[in-house]
Design an enzyme around this catalytic site. Structure first.
Site, mmCIF file in Angstrom:
data_model
loop_
_atom_site.group_PDB
_atom_site.id
_atom_site.type_symbol
_atom_site.label_atom_id
_atom_site.label_comp_id
_atom_site.label_asym_id
_atom_site.label_seq_id
_atom_site.Cartn_x
_atom_site.Cartn_y
_atom_site.Cartn_z
ATOM 1 N N SER A 115 0.830 -1.214 0.000
ATOM 2 C CA SER A 115 0.000 0.000 0.000
ATOM 3 C C SER A 115 0.860 1.257 0.000
ATOM 4 O O SER A 115 0.336 2.363 0.003
ATOM 5 C CB SER A 115 -0.918 0.011 1.227
ATOM 6 N N ASN A 149 -2.289 -2.318 13.783
ATOM 7 C CA ASN A 149 -3.748 -2.106 13.738
ATOM 8 C C ASN A 149 -4.171 -0.832 14.458
ATOM 9 O O ASN A 149 -4.975 -0.055 13.931
ATOM 10 C CB ASN A 149 -4.478 -3.324 14.320
ATOM 11 N N THR A 182 -39.372 27.573 -10.186
ATOM 12 C CA THR A 182 -39.617 26.192 -9.753
ATOM 13 C C THR A 182 -39.880 25.446 -11.051
ATOM 14 O O THR A 182 -40.426 26.020 -12.005
ATOM 15 C CB THR A 182 -40.833 26.073 -8.804
ATOM 16 N N HIS A 183 -39.487 24.187 -11.111
ATOM 17 C CA HIS A 183 -39.596 23.400 -12.351
ATOM 18 C C HIS A 183 -38.886 24.093 -13.518
ATOM 19 O O HIS A 183 -39.245 23.867 -14.679
ATOM 20 C CB HIS A 183 -41.058 23.159 -12.739
ATOM 21 N N LYS A 220 -17.216 29.737 -29.399
ATOM 22 C CA LYS A 220 -17.653 29.103 -28.161
ATOM 23 C C LYS A 220 -16.902 29.583 -26.925
ATOM 24 O O LYS A 220 -15.714 29.853 -26.964
ATOM 25 C CB LYS A 220 -17.466 27.562 -28.259
ATOM 26 N N GLU A 233 -18.708 22.535 -15.271
ATOM 27 C CA GLU A 233 -19.062 21.168 -15.672
ATOM 28 C C GLU A 233 -18.230 20.150 -14.899
ATOM 29 O O GLU A 233 -18.723 19.118 -14.442
ATOM 30 C CB GLU A 233 -18.866 20.992 -17.178
ATOM 31 N N TYR A 287 -9.663 -6.745 12.908
ATOM 32 C CA TYR A 287 -9.001 -6.173 11.739
ATOM 33 C C TYR A 287 -8.921 -7.192 10.593
ATOM 34 O O TYR A 287 -8.644 -8.369 10.816
ATOM 35 C CB TYR A 287 -7.586 -5.688 12.099
ATOM 36 N N GLN A 301 -7.416 -1.945 4.476
ATOM 37 C CA GLN A 301 -6.388 -1.153 3.793
ATOM 38 C C GLN A 301 -6.980 -0.427 2.577
ATOM 39 O O GLN A 301 -6.456 0.602 2.141
ATOM 40 C CB GLN A 301 -5.255 -2.088 3.367
ATOM 41 N N LYS A 334 -8.065 3.580 2.070
ATOM 42 C CA LYS A 334 -7.221 4.765 1.927
ATOM 43 C C LYS A 334 -7.375 5.507 0.610
ATOM 44 O O LYS A 334 -7.571 6.723 0.608
ATOM 45 C CB LYS A 334 -5.758 4.389 2.163
#
Ligand code: ARG
Length: 467
Positions: free
Chosen positions: A31, A118, A163-164, A291, A298, A325, A330, A333
């Site tokens: 890891s 641990n 609204t909507h 553009k 986004e 454990y 692990q 992470k």
């Protein structure tokens, strides 16, 4: 990052093994390529643990001095990119311990007295997550300040409330912005509350059963700024609720960011034309020269999905795991680091994107004059002035709207005569409530959209956030 491999058995636990792990296992198990990020927290926790061992007479003071000195040097080596990490040594804990042994010899082995990886990794993660929450709380505050400032500047800018996605009632732009301040405040509260449960000390739980050495858990708790030691050693080494909860807080915040980002995308479109993002937060098209794309917004919207992914990963990794454990844990992470980093980047970008936004005030105010947007004010007038029950007033207003629609005019452009043809008791006074400005001013209830309320609310936030 410097990384080496070798084929020896792992000398941290290889005593009972004849063969080295398969290369494939080493690849799966290691890891270090991600948990090296815990190095500062790992060393902080080791220093506290080592000092405590010496103060409790479990190791010699001079050994502790050597160990602490070595650990501090290792912290510098890693910070300066001079440290060579080894995948054979699996993780950050064993990489640091092995380097300590290289530097100070066998005495390094005394550091792991009364401790297991641990409780060590649980402690490191708690320190790491706590640090990250503190940084996120600051970032949230910065965004809230920026939004509150913009709200104050635009407390009386009229805009259509939707609204909507349909124009509903007139509101002020500042009021709309402050809605996001409320969301981010709830996010801050959630992180702050979650932090209390993050901030407990698992050290002393050892592998799962606690330790027989006469350690002082309150001492490491104080040294590391934890609130209290954990109460159950089995839970302490197997609990990752605090990671999941933190990532949930991240997910909720990201969801709020995505809602704002979506509005930025809509508002900066040609159809709305409410705002213009600065050049520095827009991109062009490789084929269409005209553009201006709101890529920053986004991406903020999309990053939310990535954080939800981390939350799902963590919930799934922990699902059905017996005590205590397992190496499964692990896997917490990468998802945790990614969610925290993604949210931090998102908040930083959000703030930088909002700051220079150009607000097309005239376009927004024109849009606030959407057809019949003050129909509710008209119905309210019928209730107030003619004592008509609201349901009936709604019906009468509907008829007036249909009438105006047929005549292709706004409600305020109907004549009194027109209005009286729908309801004879209507008087000239009705015209006093039909303008957009009057509509907004009249909503002067606490929490409402009137410029007076919005100015007060923005000032409330600016005071509160600045103190
Ligand atoms: N790298 C491990 C982790 O992140 C540290 C704990 C290892 N403990 C163990 N019993 N193998 O979970």
């Amino acid at each position: 990052m410097r990384m080496k491999k070798n084929n020896k058995t792992n000398h941290m636990w290889g005593g009972r093994f004849n063969d080295a792990p398969a290369a494939l296992l080493e690849k799966l198990n290691a890891s270090i390529h991600f948990d090296w990020k815990l190095y500062a927290q790992d060393i902080r926790a080791s220093l506290a643990h080592c000092e405590m061992l010496a103060e409790c007479g479990i190791i010699e003071k001079k050994d502790a001095t050597n160990i602490c000195q070595g650990l501090k040097e290792i912290a510098d080596e890693i910070a300066n990119g001079e440290f060579t990490f080894s995948t054979t040594l699996e993780d950050i804990h064993m990489n640091i311990e092995a380097r300590l042994a290289e530097k100070i010899g066998d005495v390094a082995g005394r550091l792991h007295t009364a401790r297991s990886r641990n409780d060590q990794v649980a402690t490191d993660m708690r320190l790491y997550v706590r640090d990250a929450i503190d940084a996120l709380l600051n970032q949230l505050k910065t965004v809230m300040l920026t939004l509150s400032q913009k709200a104050l500047e635009n407390a009386d800018l009229l805009m259509p409330g939707f609204t909507h996605l349909q124009p509903a009632q007139p509101i002020t732009f500042g009021h709309h912005l402050l809605a996001y301040v409320e969301m981010f405040e709830r996010d801050r509260q959630r992180f702050t509350d979650c932090r209390k449960r993050v901030n407990v000390n698992p050290l002393g739980s050892a592998a799962l059963a606690g330790t027989a050495f006469p350690i002082d858990r309150d001492m490491t708790t104080n040294k590391l700024g934890f609130r209290t030691p954990t109460r159950n050693s089995i839970d302490a080494v197997s609990d990752r609720d605090f990671v999941i909860e933190t990532i949930f807080c991240c997910a909720m915040t990201a969801m709020h960011i995505s809602r704002f980002a979506e509005e930025v995308i809509l508002w900066s479109s040609q159809n709305y034309g409410f705002i213009r993002l600065s050049d520095s937060f827009s991109t062009g098209s490789s084929i269409m020269p005209q553009k201006r794309n709101p890529d920053s917004a986004e991406l903020l919207r999309a990053k939310t999905g990535r954080i939800y992914g981390s939350l799902t990963t963590l919930l799934t990794v922990l699902k059905a795991l017996p005590l205590a454990y397992f190496k499964d844990m692990q896997e917490d992470k990468e998802a945790c680091f990614d969610a925290l980093e993604t949210l931090s980047l998102s908040l930083e970008t959000l703030n930088a994107m909002i700051e220079p936004i150009h607000i097309h005030k005239e376009t927004i105010e024109n849009a606030a004059n959407a057809p019949f947007i003050t129909a509710t004010d008209m119905a309210d007038w019928l209730v107030r002035s003619l004592k008509i029950p609201f349901r009936q007033a709604h019906h009468i207003t509907g008829a007036l709207v249909a009438f105006a629609e047929k005549k292709n005019c706004q409600l305020a452009e109907l004549s009194l005569h027109d209005m009286q043809s729908i309801h004879p008791a209507i008087t000239e006074d009705i015209f006093s409530v039909l303008s957009v400005k009057q509509s907004v001013n009249s909503r002067n209830v606490f929490g409402g959209t009137s410029p007076i309320q919005v100015t007060e609310a923005a000032q409330f936030w600016l005071n509160r956030l600045n103190t």
